[in-house]
Design a protein around this motif. Structure first.
Motif, PDB file in Angstrom:
ATOM      1  N   LEU A  84      -0.909   0.670   7.943  1.00 21.54           N
ATOM      2  CA  LEU A  84      -2.001   0.476   6.989  1.00 21.54           C
ATOM      3  C   LEU A  84      -3.299   1.052   7.531  1.00 21.54           C
ATOM      4  O   LEU A  84      -4.067   1.684   6.788  1.00 21.54           O
ATOM      5  N   ALA A  85      -3.541   0.869   8.830  1.00 24.81           N
ATOM      6  CA  ALA A  85      -4.757   1.421   9.450  1.00 24.81           C
ATOM      7  C   ALA A  85      -4.780   2.939   9.308  1.00 24.81           C
ATOM      8  O   ALA A  85      -5.821   3.527   8.972  1.00 24.81           O
ATOM      9  N   TYR A 120       0.845  -1.208   0.000  1.00 28.29           N
ATOM     10  CA  TYR A 120       0.000   0.000   0.000  1.00 28.29           C
ATOM     11  C   TYR A 120       0.877   1.254   0.000  1.00 28.29           C
ATOM     12  O   TYR A 120       0.641   2.195  -0.771  1.00 28.29           O
ATOM     13  N   TYR A 165      -5.302   2.284  14.486  1.00 23.03           N
ATOM     14  CA  TYR A 165      -3.945   2.802  14.425  1.00 23.03           C
ATOM     15  C   TYR A 165      -3.367   2.964  15.826  1.00 23.03           C
ATOM     16  O   TYR A 165      -2.250   2.509  16.108  1.00 23.03           O
ATOM     17  N   ALA A 180      -3.275   4.759   7.041  1.00 19.05           N
ATOM     18  CA  ALA A 180      -3.448   5.127   5.633  1.00 19.05           C
ATOM     19  C   ALA A 180      -4.890   4.944   5.177  1.00 19.05           C
ATOM     20  O   ALA A 180      -5.386   5.696   4.334  1.00 19.05           O
ATOM     21  N   LEU A 181      -5.573   3.953   5.745  1.00 24.64           N
ATOM     22  CA  LEU A 181      -6.951   3.659   5.344  1.00 24.64           C
ATOM     23  C   LEU A 181      -7.985   4.385   6.190  1.00 24.64           C
ATOM     24  O   LEU A 181      -9.195   4.200   5.986  1.00 24.64           O
ATOM     25  N   TRP A 218      -8.091  -3.568  -1.001  1.00 25.52           N
ATOM     26  CA  TRP A 218      -7.525  -3.153   0.283  1.00 25.52           C
ATOM     27  C   TRP A 218      -8.471  -3.414   1.447  1.00 25.52           C
ATOM     28  O   TRP A 218      -8.015  -3.631   2.573  1.00 25.52           O
ATOM     29  N   LYS A 219      -9.758  -3.438   1.192  1.00 25.29           N
ATOM     30  CA  LYS A 219     -10.707  -3.740   2.269  1.00 25.29           C
ATOM     31  C   LYS A 219     -10.478  -5.152   2.801  1.00 25.29           C
ATOM     32  O   LYS A 219     -10.385  -5.378   4.015  1.00 25.29           O
ATOM     33  N   TYR A 246      -7.040  -5.501   4.502  1.00 30.55           N
ATOM     34  CA  TYR A 246      -7.019  -5.006   5.884  1.00 30.55           C
ATOM     35  C   TYR A 246      -7.712  -5.981   6.823  1.00 30.55           C
ATOM     36  O   TYR A 246      -7.234  -6.249   7.937  1.00 30.55           O
ATOM     37  N   HIS A 271      -8.452   4.178   9.627  1.00 27.47           N
ATOM     38  CA  HIS A 271      -8.939   3.479  10.823  1.00 27.47           C
ATOM     39  C   HIS A 271      -8.159   3.993  12.040  1.00 27.47           C
ATOM     40  O   HIS A 271      -7.228   3.347  12.524  1.00 27.47           O
TER      41      HIS A 271
END
Length: 730
Positions: A455-456, A378, A465, A458-459, A387-388, A391, A461
């Motif tokens: 990743l959290a 990512y 995080y 960036a998305l 990506w869903k 994750y 969440h």
């Protein structure tokens, strides 16, 4: 379309040291087989249904030929060896020349027989594999066409379960004399089918079986085409017929080599002044890093899916540190397909793999390190990923313990969440796995959670995080400030569930003490394939805190230097890679360059022992190639540590944007004495940070590195050091 990551990887199989099939220091050849995993450790892998060619049976009596694997080895001459991407050739003591090339699912061989032979030459197929794991097998031969086909059930070399594989061998270029089958060292023209089964009495040591074709005396050469499939014999035959319709060895070889040239052409170097041996280390490393994971799309019988299926992740614990980073640079499309494959395995198996081969679950060696690859993909803009679901998969690794965490996910999650470490005496009734490696699992879990946190964030969440970034600091819970070793104080140490410390000698699992003892075993130590000395340095998410914890910049550099120079470190295991470059985090990037030039070429060279340890599907190759390119990637992060390349210039063409990134060594010294960076510019502008991001490869441009004979102040200031959770205090 032919790809370098296809299933078929044909080569001669030697009679020892044969994890990848062939080794130059072996004494003989037992056959030519069609699928291999490159450079794995432990047991051999694949090598199913080898073909064995001989110039004829004595007196043309088929019962005078030698069939059994244990007895048929034929010596060879290394002087005749030709090993190139897409082609292999060797001359055997029997006077036969064996050549091999491949397409995606098909191996093509050319066997040239002695000119003066007066007997009927033979080629037979053996129902065996390199690890001799066959339990059931069937081989049949068509008396009219000479087609040999069959199936077998085999075991993976580093995992659980079994797999079925099928083959279909056709021959061209000679008239058939007769056909039949053999069992052990007896053969007959009837019947035309032979079966083996797991009868509880016989095994591959006591029962060898297969089918043969003999060709008329005077035959000069035979082309053998072997199609492969995990689905069926019919699909193996159709793969072969579709991919190699005309039995044209030379054109098939040319096509294979053209694909390799195109694949490797994304990299170019200015090799002025560089020895041929150094260039071989660079290019052979790049080649080996592009062999696996392998594309088995369309050959997965376990589930139906429109997603790609890749196999031979052998193992992610090894490959997540450098192989996938090199692939992301030179072949981002394949890296995308591999990530998609990992996610699809999660959809159908319930967890991301940490190791997988031959359609089977492989053993987990540490953390859930597919999490690292997904987060990094990512951050580096690897495209076409769901990506869903990705994750969802990494969060499951962090939160839900599987029933068998020896082959997927993580164990000890109850303790991980409540105590913040994996106790050495962990009580874990929630799943099964090896209750060892408590220290190495702790630091790997902490880094896995850091990658999930990245990743959290960036998305979007945010709650996740904060949860996972807190867990990323759990390595501190196993740091014992009172443990000493060789004059140094403060190491990771084993710890019990009640909070008290145990003791493992920090030297244990080094070349100086108990080195072979720390591999996957039920009664093992609390570090895996490495020592407390080694694992104490594994905090890539928060090196600023580690530098402080170990006494500050100067003491950290002193300890790290001692670690490399004392014999404590074995660079032939993947955890060693990062330690070569940790000097960057202490503001001494010149020492990273010095250390890289110490290992290359002392450990990485063109001698028989010039690949330290197991290559592990190209891990050692990716280390040497990335090191020589001059930009070392930090796995799981968008960070490349800047070092001078081993060449005057290295160019990399991005596989999606087509842009060219150039790393240029302005004052290149081919004697490698002036290896210390004095200053750097990016596209003509001053660059003081000792690291760079992936957009350099995506956007292209020129990174000019000026070197000299002594360390400079470049890249030494706190603001120029790589990212860390804590701030640098010097």
């Amino acid at each position: 379309m032919l790809t370098v990551l296809g299933m078929a990887k044909a080569v001669a199989d030697s009679n020892n040291d044969n994890q990848g099939g062939f080794a130059t220091d072996s004494s003989g050849i037992t056959g030519f087989s069609h699928m291999h995993d490159s450079g794995t450790g432990g047991a051999s892998s694949l090598g199913n249904f080898p073909l064995f060619a001989n110039p004829g049976c004595p007196g043309d009596d088929i019962n005078q030929c030698v069939y059994r694997f244990q007895n048929r080895s034929v010596s060879f001459s290394n002087q005749t060896l030709v090993a190139q991407p897409g082609y292999f050739s060797i001359d055997l003591a029997t006077g036969i020349k064996g050549e091999a090339t491949v397409t995606n699912h098909t191996a093509l061989y050319r066997f040239t027989f002695p000119k003066d032979a007066t007997t009927a030459p033979m080629v037979f197929a053996d129902l065996i594999d390199l690890p001799q794991s066959r339990t059931n097998g069937t081989a049949s031969v068509d008396p009219d066409s000479g087609r040999i086909s069959g199936s077998g059930t085999f075991s993976p070399s580093f995992g659980i379960g079994s797999y079925d594989l099928h083959f279909c061998a056709d021959f061209s270029g000679a008239d058939i004399y007769d056909t039949g089958v053999f069992v052990n060292d007896r053969a007959g023209n009837e019947p035309k089918t032979v079966h083996t089964l797991n009868d509880g009495v016989n095994d591959n040591e006591s029962l060898s079986a297969g089918a043969f074709v003999r060709f008329k005396a005077g035959t000069s050469s035979v082309i053998a085409r072997v199609g492969l499939s995990f689905i069926s014999v019919d699909q193996a035959c159709s793969n072969a017929e579709r991919e190699i319709a005309k039995f044209d060895f030379d054109s098939t070889k040319k096509a294979a080599q053209d694909v390799w040239r195109k694949k490797l052409s994304v990299i170019s170097i200015d090799s002025t002044g560089v020895s041929a041996d150094v260039q071989k280390v660079f290019w052979s490393g790049a080649y080996r890093a592009m062999l696996s994971p392998q594309d088995y799309t369309g050959e997965n019988p376990l589930w139906n899916s429109t997603e790609p299926y890749y196999d031979s992740y052998y193992c992610i614990w090894d490959s997540y540190r450098s192989i996938h980073q090199l692939l992301t640079i030179v072949d981002p499309v394949s890296q995308s397909l591999m990530i998609r494959s990992l996610i699809d395995i999660y959809r159908h198996e319930g967890y991301l793999p940490d190791c997988r081969m031959s359609l089977c679950k492989g053993y987990t060696q540490g953390g859930s390190n597919a999490d690292v690859l997904i987060a990094e993909a990512y951050l580096k803009n690897v495209t076409d990923i769901d990506w869903k679901t990705a994750y969802e998969a990494v969060v499951k690794d962090a939160e839900v313990q599987p029933a068998n965490w020896a082959v997927e996910g993580r164990g000890g999650l109850t303790s991980w969440k409540s105590l913040g470490y994996i106790p050495t005496d962990d009580f874990d009734p929630y799943g099964q796995g090896l209750l060892t490696r408590s220290v190495s699992r702790t630091v790997e879990y902490a880094y896995n959670d850091y990658c999930i946190a990245s990743l959290a964030k960036a998305l979007g969440h945010s709650n996740d995080y904060h949860k996972y970034i807190k867990r990323a600091t759990n390595w501190q819970n196993m740091f014992d400030a009172n443990t000493t070793s060789l004059g140094y104080t403060g190491f990771l140490q084993i710890k019990y569930a009640n909070g008290t410390w145990g003791y493992q000698d920090p030297q244990l699992c080094t070349p100086l003490l108990g080195f072979p003892d720390c591999y996957l075993n039920p009664g093992g130590h609390e570090t895996y394939e490495g020592s407390l000395w080694l694992y104490t340095f594994y905090v890539p998410q928060d090196m600023a805190s580690l530098v402080t914890t170990l006494g500050g910049r100067d003491k950290f550099v002193d300890r790290l230097t001692y670690f490399h120079n004392s014999g404590l470190l074995y660079v032939g295991d993947e955890q060693a890679f990062l330690t070569v470059y940790l000097f960057h985090y202490a503001g001494r990037p010149g020492l990273s360059a010095k250390q890289a030039h110490t290992y290359i070429p002392s450990q990485f060279n063109t001698s028989v022992s010039g690949i330290p340890g197991n290559d592990d599907s190209g891990a050692m190759g990716s280390f040497s190639t990335l090191s020589m390119m001059g930009l070392w990637p930090i796995h799981g992060q968008d960070v490349y540590l800047i070092n001078p390349p081993f060449f005057k210039e290295v160019n990399v063409t991005h596989g999606v944007t087509g842009n060219v990134a150039t790393i240029r060594n302005v004052n290149f010294d081919p004697t490698y004495e002036s290896i210390y960076i004095q200053n750097v510019t990016r596209n003509g502008k001053t660059w003081t940070k000792n690291w760079i991001e992936h957009d350099f490869f995506e956007k292209g441009g020129v990174l000019e590195i000026t070197t000299g004979g002594a360390e400079s102040s470049w890249g030494t200031a706190a603001e120029d050091l790589p990212p860390s959770l804590a701030s640098y205090t010097f």
